[in-house]
Design an enzyme around this catalytic site. Structure first.
Site, PDB file in Angstrom:
ATOM      1  N   ASP A 164       7.132  -1.348   1.655  1.00  0.00           N
ATOM      2  CA  ASP A 164       6.855   0.040   1.307  1.00  0.00           C
ATOM      3  C   ASP A 164       7.079   0.868   2.573  1.00  0.00           C
ATOM      4  O   ASP A 164       6.250   0.871   3.482  1.00  0.00           O
ATOM      5  CB  ASP A 164       5.397   0.144   0.820  1.00  0.00           C
ATOM      6  CG  ASP A 164       4.954   1.583   0.633  1.00  0.00           C
ATOM      7  OD1 ASP A 164       5.773   2.504   0.854  1.00  0.00           O
ATOM      8  OD2 ASP A 164       3.781   1.790   0.286  1.00  0.00           O
ATOM      9  N   CYS A 218      -5.634   7.083  -1.170  1.00  0.00           N
ATOM     10  CA  CYS A 218      -5.033   6.115  -2.118  1.00  0.00           C
ATOM     11  C   CYS A 218      -5.047   4.715  -1.543  1.00  0.00           C
ATOM     12  O   CYS A 218      -4.080   3.949  -1.697  1.00  0.00           O
ATOM     13  CB  CYS A 218      -3.606   6.510  -2.499  1.00  0.00           C
ATOM     14  SG  CYS A 218      -3.522   8.059  -3.367  1.00  0.00           S
ATOM     15  N   HIS A 222      -1.274   1.087   0.276  1.00  0.00           N
ATOM     16  CA  HIS A 222      -1.463   2.265  -0.576  1.00  0.00           C
ATOM     17  C   HIS A 222      -1.520   1.759  -2.020  1.00  0.00           C
ATOM     18  O   HIS A 222      -0.895   0.750  -2.348  1.00  0.00           O
ATOM     19  CB  HIS A 222      -0.247   3.169  -0.363  1.00  0.00           C
ATOM     20  CG  HIS A 222      -0.297   4.495  -1.057  1.00  0.00           C
ATOM     21  ND1 HIS A 222      -0.079   4.645  -2.403  1.00  0.00           N
ATOM     22  CD2 HIS A 222      -0.503   5.751  -0.583  1.00  0.00           C
ATOM     23  CE1 HIS A 222      -0.152   5.925  -2.733  1.00  0.00           C
ATOM     24  NE2 HIS A 222      -0.416   6.618  -1.652  1.00  0.00           N
ATOM     25  N   LYS A 276       8.388  12.930   1.781  1.00  0.00           N
ATOM     26  CA  LYS A 276       7.751  12.757   3.095  1.00  0.00           C
ATOM     27  C   LYS A 276       8.795  12.798   4.205  1.00  0.00           C
ATOM     28  O   LYS A 276       8.464  12.824   5.386  1.00  0.00           O
ATOM     29  CB  LYS A 276       6.990  11.428   3.157  1.00  0.00           C
ATOM     30  CG  LYS A 276       5.801  11.355   2.195  1.00  0.00           C
ATOM     31  CD  LYS A 276       5.040  10.066   2.384  1.00  0.00           C
ATOM     32  CE  LYS A 276       4.222   9.661   1.186  1.00  0.00           C
ATOM     33  NZ  LYS A 276       3.006  10.427   0.984  1.00  0.00           N
ATOM     34  N   GLN A 328       5.946   5.733   4.680  1.00  0.00           N
ATOM     35  CA  GLN A 328       5.535   6.432   5.910  1.00  0.00           C
ATOM     36  C   GLN A 328       6.481   6.159   7.077  1.00  0.00           C
ATOM     37  O   GLN A 328       6.464   6.900   8.061  1.00  0.00           O
ATOM     38  CB  GLN A 328       4.115   6.010   6.323  1.00  0.00           C
ATOM     39  CG  GLN A 328       3.019   6.419   5.358  1.00  0.00           C
ATOM     40  CD  GLN A 328       2.771   7.929   5.322  1.00  0.00           C
ATOM     41  OE1 GLN A 328       3.176   8.672   6.213  1.00  0.00           O
ATOM     42  NE2 GLN A 328       2.102   8.390   4.284  1.00  0.00           N
TER      43      GLN A 328
END
Ligand SMILES: Cc1ncc(COP(=O)(O)O)c(C=O)c1O
Length: 433
Positions: A221, A390, A143, A247, A224
């Protein structure tokens, strides 16, 4: 806590229904679905965009409101009872959030979002440690939040930015990782836990271990991943792990960075000002202890309380159950998408890799632009996202300008998938296909 919890539910006559027997049945916990529940003549809200942001359960909304109604004060400043209540609520939220992912509260920093968490590392660690001739290794599936900060850092420091490639299955190669690390110049390896486009779940512990063995720092990261599966940051063993509250059923305006204590101790603050100092005189200042050193200004207090409630709710469901639910739903979605003519999914193929895929799928449809796919879905009450997500370099790697993306959350079930498929098939007819 008001929640429907895990309910056994049989879906008669649907192939693979046995796998869905432990499906979560929690839609009633999310007030937004009462907005248009799909009564006679009404279109139900089919929300398949949790990868962008999740919906919020009533317990989160109530925790925010309760805090603002009854306990609102600034933190770490006041001695009066209300201020102490706000302190206690903020500190408790940090402890809850840290425990949720097996982290230490002292090395758990609240930020604005995942993007800010990654920028914190790029500025505070990167500006001090990355020198001309060094390399930062990231992946083609990142991303922009885990790509642009490294581009800017490398350009500024005269370092090179290199990429692990994404193969035809939407996966990374550990052999390429080893080859890159063997070059001896890699200072940092930064990579997604779960790709927001491909759905790929990366072997994060393995990558972090190999990075460490080669003397490189690792950053994951987890934007998600944390909402979708059990995550234990201590077990994964990366140096930094970033994620975002909105999220994960929490409010917007709060993100989280977990860092290795020794590194955080050595790093200079990212932002400076109130709340992060030990003492200040006219010419210089000293910094507060962790985690406050990295939390300049008034922090996101109510948001932290909301995120605390969100992770408590997820804990109540059990992250193993969340993963099982979303995995079964994705298997069903991939199977049904496979029945739509001209539709191509990207990322790990449907079979046998549900294990390697998180709760989202990106796809293209022959003869229909992804934005038109999203528009057709919107007309049928189905919320999906279209665009580059993104991740423009990844779009280039995949040879597409954009994709449509459907992503699931704890509140989705097979009826949502069926509504998506119906919208796609109807859309093809509108386009004369
Ligand atoms: C994989 C990934 N990383 C980072 C982000 C950025 O999250 P935020 O906008 O909350 O900082 C996103 C959001 O879409 C994401 O999907």
């Amino acid at each position: 806590m008001a929640m429907s919890g895990v309910a056994a539910r049989e879906i008669a006559g649907v192939p693979g229904a046995a796998k869905a027997a432990s499906a979560l049945d929690v839609r009633a916990d999310f007030p937004i679905f009462a907005r248009n529940p799909g009564g006679p003549g009404e279109r139900a809200l089919v929300y398949l965009d949790s990868g962008a942001t999740s919906q919020k359960p009533a317990v989160v909304i109530e925790a925010l409101a309760e805090h603002l109604r009854h306990h609102n004060a600034n933190v770490h400043r006041g001695v009066y009872a209300l201020a102490r209540e706000a302190d206690a609520a903020y500190d408790a939220a940090r402890e809850r959030v840290a425990a949720f992912v097996g982290a230490n509260p002292r090395t758990t920093i609240f930020t604005k979002n995942a993007t800010e968490a990654i920028n914190l590392v790029a500025y505070s660690w990167g500006r001090a440690e990355v020198k001309p001739g060094d390399a930062v290794l990231i992946t083609q599936m990142e991303h922009h939040a885990n790509l642009v900060p490294w581009q800017v850092l490398c350009a500024e420091r005269g370092a090179s930015l290199r990429y692990l490639e994404v193969d035809e299955q939407g996966e990374l190669s550990l052999e390429q990782l080893d080859a890159e690390l063997a070059r001896g110049d890699v200072k940092l390896v930064a990579f997604a836990h779960t790709s927001n486009v491909l759905g790929t779940i990366n072997p994060v512990a393995e990558i972090a271990t190999r990075a460490r063995a080669a003397g490189a720092v690792s950053l994951i990261d987890g934007a998600q991943a944390v909402p979708q599966m059990p995550v234990d940051v201590a077990e994964i063993g990366a140096d930094f792990y970033a994620w975002t509250g909105h999220k994960a059923l929490g409010p917007t305006g709060i993100g989280v960075l977990h860092g290795r204590g020794e590194l955080l101790e050595e790093m200079q603050p990212f932002l400076t000002g109130g709340g992060m100092i030990a003492s200040v005189d006219f010419q210089r200042a000293t910094w507060d202890e962790l985690p406050y050193k990295f939390e300049a200004g008034t922090p996101p207090i109510a948001e932290a309380v909301g995120l605390g409630a969100a992770v408590e709710y997820l804990d109540g469901l059990g992250m193993e159950n969340v993963r099982a639910h979303e995995r079964a739903l994705m298997e069903y979605m991939l199977e049904r998408l496979g029945q739509v003519p001209g539709l191509r999914t990207v990322g790990p193929p449907a079979s046998p890799s549900a294990e390697r895929r998180g709760g989202l799928v990106s796809f293209t449809m022959e003869g229909i632009h992804p934005h038109d796919v999203a528009e057709m879905c919107a007309r049928a009450g189905v919320c999906v996202r279209a665009g580059h997500h993104c991740a423009q370099p990844l779009m280039r790697r995949l040879g597409v300008a954009a994709t449509a993306r459907a992503s699931v959350g704890v509140y989705n079930d097979r009826t949502d998938v069926d509504a998506l498929i119906e919208a796609l098939i109807q859309g093809r007819e509108v386009f004369g296909l």
